[in-house]
Design an enzyme around this catalytic site. Structure first.
Site, PDB file in Angstrom:
ATOM      1  CE  LYS A 161      -4.039  -1.753   0.319  1.00 23.04           C
ATOM      2  NZ  LYS A 161      -4.644  -1.754  -0.563  1.00 23.04           N
ATOM      3  CG  ASP A 189      -3.873  -0.516  -3.848  1.00 20.83           C
ATOM      4  OD1 ASP A 189      -4.207   0.408  -4.503  1.00 20.83           O
ATOM      5  OD2 ASP A 189      -5.267  -1.508  -3.258  1.00 20.83           O
ATOM      6  CD  GLU A 217      -5.464  -2.688  -6.698  1.00 22.87           C
ATOM      7  OE1 GLU A 217      -6.943  -2.921  -6.499  1.00 22.87           O
ATOM      8  OE2 GLU A 217      -4.941  -3.817  -5.845  1.00 22.87           O
ATOM      9  CG  ASP A 242      -9.760  -1.726  -6.688  1.00 25.98           C
ATOM     10  OD1 ASP A 242     -10.837  -2.742  -6.495  1.00 25.98           O
ATOM     11  OD2 ASP A 242      -8.905  -1.999  -5.813  1.00 25.98           O
ATOM     12  CE  LYS A 266     -10.615  -4.873  -3.898  1.00 25.44           C
ATOM     13  NZ  LYS A 266     -10.011  -3.472  -3.859  1.00 25.44           N
TER      14      LYS A 266
END
Length: 366
Positions: A161, A189, A217, A242, A266
């Protein structure tokens, strides 16, 4: 198999360590859980996390949407499965997490009615998967330590992250790479934390260090499709969309405009399995690989996502289902088994979930 009652409740599971991204910090999983009960004694399980900063869903909104939709499901037969999915998707707009929870429970029951595990109903495949592990945003020293611990526990794919501070983000990745070595696959991400210019600068700087990224991402804001196009066209590292993709229409736009190289699916964004399957079909047509991901989820919805990934492994080439691995305990009796990065699916009918520890009933829908 007639739907008689829907139980709506809540579970709370502490995380091993706080989950930090560019958007939020979370210390425990607090998800809405639903149990659809039928006249045959079969129960279908569903789950929805309140991820307001991404899906717009809160505890109260999920409960409200589940109640509204659920009343339309009472008395219906699971044999009319497609009609039930239509009810879930068309009774209310948006509210994707609530829809996902209901769909997961319905798919669970549908597979139970066929006496098969869900992944076989969805198309077969192997019942073994391997997931990455997320490393939360923190000090460089803490992120390096967390990465090394993950590698010691068998993970060879890490999702890092970033998105807080551009220069520190670059240093984070360089430090982690130097600590874990080139054999460990690194994924970034940014959680929409960078601008297009910052993304191009940071990614190119990381590439100059000789670091090969599996993907980056959602580097820019979800609605900044032009920014996504610019980043994707100017860096070598694959870009994964995403938050830019909730619906099949979103997937078509991103693919046609070449705004990403990989699509992240997701269930909480797509509103469940039915739209996820549509996105998978679109990606197959355009030969675009997918990743299956999750929010902070305690296990029910991750189990459903794992069944989908197992059934569609030719197009779902990356697995990011580490939600349960971040939890300090497993509230499920049944479902998937996780051993480090290894995920094993049950061959029991449906999702294979028998019970949930810590389920606190909020209301019954009859």
């Amino acid at each position: 198999m007639i739907i008689e009652k829907i139980q709506v409740g809540k579970i709370k599971v502490p995380l091993i360590t706080p989950f930090k991204t560019a958007l939020r910090t979370v210390e425990s999983v607090e998800d809405i859980v639903i149990i659809i009960e039928t006249d045959t004694g079969n129960s279908g399980f569903g789950e929805a996390p309140p991820t307001a900063v991404i899906t717009g869903d809160t505890h109260d909104s999920i409960i409200g949407a589940v109640t509204l939709i659920g009343k339309q499901l009472i008395g219906k037969n699971i044999e009319g499965f497609n009609d039930l999915i239509d009810i879930v998707q068309k009774t209310i707009l948006k509210n994707t997490s609530a829809k996902a929870a209901l769909e997961i429970a319905l798919y669970d029951l549908f597979a139970q009615s066929m006496n098969k595990p869900l992944y076989k109903v969805l198309g077969g495949g192997l019942n073994h998967l391997k997931t990455d592990l997320t490393i939360s945003v923190d000090s460089v020293e803490k992120m390096v330590a967390d990465s090394l611990k993950a590698v010691e526990n068998g993970f060879d794919e890490l999702k890092i992250k970033v998105g807080k501070n551009i220069e520190e983000d670059i240093y984070r990745i360089k430090s982690i790479y130097e600590a874990v070595g080139s054999d460990i696959k690194l994924r970034l991400d940014a959680n929409q934390g960078w601008s297009a210019k910052e993304s191009i600068y940071a990614i190119k700087k990381i590439e100059e260090y000789g670091i090969v990224l599996d993907f980056v991402e959602q580097p820019v804001k979800a609605d900044d499709i032009h920014g996504m196009i610019k980043v994707t066209s100017e860096v070598l590292s694959p870009i994964l969309a995403d938050e830019s993709i909730f619906s099949p229409k979103d997937a078509i736009e991103v693919i046609i405009r070449e705004a990403a190289d990989i699509i992240n699916i997701k269930l909480m964004k797509t509103g469940g399995i039915s739209n996820a399957l549509k996105i998978i079909n679109i990606c197959e047509i355009y030969n675009i690989p997918c990743m299956i991901g999750c929010m902070l989820e305690a296990g029910i919805s991750v189990t459903a996502a794992a069944h989908l990934a197992a059934a569609k492994s030719s197009i779902i080439t990356r697995i990011d289902l580490d939600g349960p691995a971040l939890c300090s305990e497993n509230p499920l009796d049944g479902g998937i088994l996780m051993d480090g990065p290894e995920i094993t699916l049950s061959n029991e009918p449906g999702l294979g979930i028998k019970n949930i520890t810590g389920f606190e009933l909020i209301k019954d829908i009859k």
